[in-house]
Design an enzyme around this catalytic site. Structure first.
Site, short mmCIF file in Angstrom:
data_model
loop_
_atom_site.label_atom_id
_atom_site.label_comp_id
_atom_site.label_asym_id
_atom_site.label_seq_id
_atom_site.Cartn_x
_atom_site.Cartn_y
_atom_site.Cartn_z
N GLY A 309 48.24 33.00 -12.83
CA GLY A 309 49.60 33.16 -13.36
C GLY A 309 50.39 31.88 -13.22
CB SER A 310 54.03 31.38 -12.78
OG SER A 310 54.37 32.31 -13.75
CB THR A 311 50.52 29.98 -8.65
OG1 THR A 311 49.32 30.58 -9.13
CG2 THR A 311 51.38 31.04 -8.01
CB ILE A 312 48.08 27.65 -13.11
CG1 ILE A 312 46.82 26.78 -13.09
CG2 ILE A 312 48.67 27.70 -14.51
CD1 ILE A 312 45.66 27.38 -13.85
#
Lengths: 593, 93
Positions: A309-312
């Site tokens: 998800g957004s952690t990338i």
């Protein structure tokens, strides 16, 4: 005196003429004696022959059985310790007491005494033994302390015996259960490190030939001797104090959000040593019967893949900066909050206008990320993820590690490029993300993660330049600042950088599930020179499901404690003196101000 | 001279045989005594190893963080200090 018999004989010889001297002896007598002796000698010789030659082996083995003993010297299984030497798995001697039922049942008195010793009702023991009548071996008590077994043997009830054995204990219990794993009753590792490091841990039993006397004392050492080789003990990189903290906070959060599970990994940002790796649900490795079927055996941090998800996004931004396509001043227009890419509509949660990269990360704009990715092109995005190791295994040494799924960029279309920019269509395990963030924390040098505190380590590899890593770290600090999605990850006294993420789970029916999420937070402490990198992931929380709401508070709690335990110097601006006075101090009064 | 030889050689040999026999007995006895002592030492070592393992387990059980945590909070009414009341004595490096 000698004359008188002669005189008598002389008298007799006057009457009948008999030759003087001893009577002549029949020759048969001599032969009889000779033959007799010959027969006896032959008997002796043949018996000796029989014993010495024919039955020699049998007799010798029988004799040895009564005297010579092969004593087995147990080779202990090595212990598993944390980095400070606290035991996580230990072998300790135990005894099992067994009985021959018939021998005990022969005397009602002995049944009564034995029942007393066991703390069982005599009638109940009577039925227990009677049901097993005729058997030669029935366990009475298994794996009890040798002291307890001694007490039962000292009752001197006939037909009661004991055998000694080794059992594995896990003093930390559930806290480090998934990492340490467990060994079966035969002492062979079945799960976790116990399985992965079987060759190092297991010992080799030796033996010793001795001669014993009747009372069982060794009276002669035969000299034939195979030494026992004890298993090596294993120092994991885990720090039990941090591990407990991670376990406690995770368990509390999972219970509070009624989540399906969760995981926490904390690693040393510079060396890549994993200090804590907790997963929920858990299991008790000491509970031999239940653990084999428990759902908590899986070490989610290693064996489960998930979409980050957004952690990338920080990795994408790092690549964009590294390539020089964007800089910290670049402005991206995300007005409208949606972006149409073919059939895909990229949506933002919060609508913004024109934002810079720091704001993009702080508000976690999917549209912004997709725009950057499309501007860079599939190959550059893919190469960026490769730099951070998302395409290769972690080589953690843990069995069953989930392999990453990062398709080659030539398979990517516009849609795949856009989704990859906000962490969909890519599958990694938690350690991948920890390693990638460790690269940002460690000024671009990406360490290899390890679960061991000793042994050889692969050298760190450069992922991005120090300047890029520093810029991204400073941007990530904005995520935790007021107005960022991860503000609940703040750690008092320290500057924190991190990124929250919320990934929808793939539904069983295909496509993404509308109400099943994974809440993620990854961060590092302290920003200036990060010592710790950590990930928190909560799987399917009920109610609130954003990473910044569910996972970030756990990160905050664990890092606050870990920073104190590891004596990391605070780097945040000291709190103003008047604030200290106005702050509510604990009633127990820690201060003498 | 030769007569003295013929007299003393057997006597000396006899004495040597006797001495050797006694030595064998003594050596055998010593051997047994040593083996018994060694065996006792081994038993003692086993016993100590057992005790050591049990004490380690006991220590780990008593010192389990969950137990310390519970006792500190519930019985001793202790709290984790807030960050701002902790004063680092060493200057940050």
């Amino acid at each position: 005196m000698t004359k008188s018999p002669l005189k008598k004989r002389a008298k007799a010889s006057n009457r009948t003429i008999v030759p003087v001297g001893p009577k002549p002896v029949g020759a048969w007598r001599g032969r009889f004696i000779l033959i007799g002796f010959a027969v006896l000698a032959a008997l002796s010789v043949s018996r000796a022959f029989h014993l010495q030659v024919i039955e020699r082996d049998f007799l010798r083995s029988e004799g040895d059985k009564r005297q010579v003993r092969n004593l087995t010297i147990p080779g202990h299984r090595g212990a598993i310790l944390d980095r400070n030497g606290e035991p996580l798995a230990l072998s300790a001697p135990v005894s099992s007491v067994w009985v021959v039922p018939d021998a005990v049942l022969a005397d009602p008195e002995s049944v009564k005494r034995l029942a007393e010793g066991l703390g069982r009702a005599p009638s109940e023991l009577q039925t227990f033994l009677a049901a097993r009548k005729g058997r030669q071996f029935v366990y009475l008590r298994e794996q009890i302390s040798p002291h307890e077994a001694r007490r039962l043997l000292d009752l001197k009830v006939p037909g009661v015996f004991s055998e000694s054995d080794f059992a594995r204990y896990y003093p930390a219990g559930e806290v480090a259960a998934q990492v340490v794993g467990f060994a079966g009753r035969d002492g062979i590792g079945l799960e976790g490190m116990e399985k992965a490091q079987e060759a190092r841990l297991s010992g080799t039993a030796g033996n010793r030939r001795v001669i014993r006397d009747r009372s069982g004392r060794v009276i002669e050492d035969g000299g034939e001797f195979t030494p026992a080789v004890a298993g090596e003990s294993l120092n994991l990189s885990l720090d039990l104090r941090v591990q407990y903290l991670a376990y406690r906070e995770l368990a509390a959060a999972v219970a509070k959000t009624e989540a399906k599970g969760g995981l926490v990994v904390i690693a040393n940002a510079q060396t890549g040593e994993i200090l804590a790796m907790a997963a929920q649900p858990g299991f008790n490795p000491n509970n031999g019967d239940a653990r084999g079927f428990a759902a908590g055996i899986r070490n989610r941090a290693v064996v489960d893949g998930f979409e980050p998800g957004s952690t990338i996004k920080p990795l994408l931004v790092a690549q964009a900066l590294e390539l020089g396509l964007y800089n910290t001043q670049s402005i991206i227009d995300v007005t409208g909050g949606t972006l149409q890419v073919g059939r895909l509509t990229v949506r933002d949660i919060a609508r913004r206008g024109e934002i810079d990269l720091a704001t993009l990360l702080a508000v976690s704009s999917n549209v912004g990320a997709a725009k950057i990715a499309l501007a860079m092109g599939a190959e550059n995005v893919w190469a960026g993820y490769q730099r951070f190791g998302l395409g290769e295994p972690v080589f953690s040494g843990f069995p069953g590690e989930a392999l990453p799924v990062l398709r080659h960029f030539t398979d990517w279309g516009q849609i795949a490029t856009a989704t990859a920019s906000y962490g969909y269509g890519v599958s990694v395990n938690a350690l991948h993300m920890v390693r990638a963030y460790a690269a940002l924390a460690n000024d671009g040098m990406m360490p290899q993660l390890t679960l061991f505190s000793d042994g050889l380590r692969a050298p760190p590899q450069r992922a991005v330049s120090p300047a890029t890593a520093r810029q991204v770290r400073e941007m990530l600090e904005q995520v935790v600042a007021e107005g960022g999605t991860g503000k609940r990850a703040r750690v008092e006294g320290y500057r924190v950088a991190g990124k929250s993420g919320t990934a929808r789970k793939v539904a069983a029916t295909g496509g993404y599930s509308a109400n099943k999420h994974q809440a993620i937070f990854i961060g590092m402490v302290p920003v200036e020179r990060p010592r710790l990198v950590g990930i928190v992931m909560i799987d399917e929380p009920k109610g609130q499901y954003y990473g910044g709401q569910v996972a970030a508070p756990v990160f905050s709690e664990v890092m606050q404690g870990a920073a104190r335990l590891l004596q990391i110097a605070p780097d945040a601006q000291p709190v103003q003196p008047q604030m200290i006075e106005s702050a509510a101090l604990p009633s127990s009064g820690v201060t003498r101000r | 001279m030769s007569r003295t030889w013929t007299l003393w050689v057997p006597v000396a040999l006899l004495l040597a045989v006797m001495a050797s026999a006694v030595t064998v007995v003594v050596a055998k006895h010593e051997n047994r005594a040593q083996v018994t002592a060694l065996d006792q030492m081994r038993r003692e070592r086993n016993r100590l190893e057992t005790e050591w393992a049990q004490l380690q387990i006991e220590e780990a059980t008593l010192g389990h963080h969950a137990r310390i945590n519970r006792i500190a909070r519930e019985q001793l009414d202790m709290l984790e200090p807030e960050h701002h009341v902790i004063v680092p004595l060493e200057a940050p490096r």
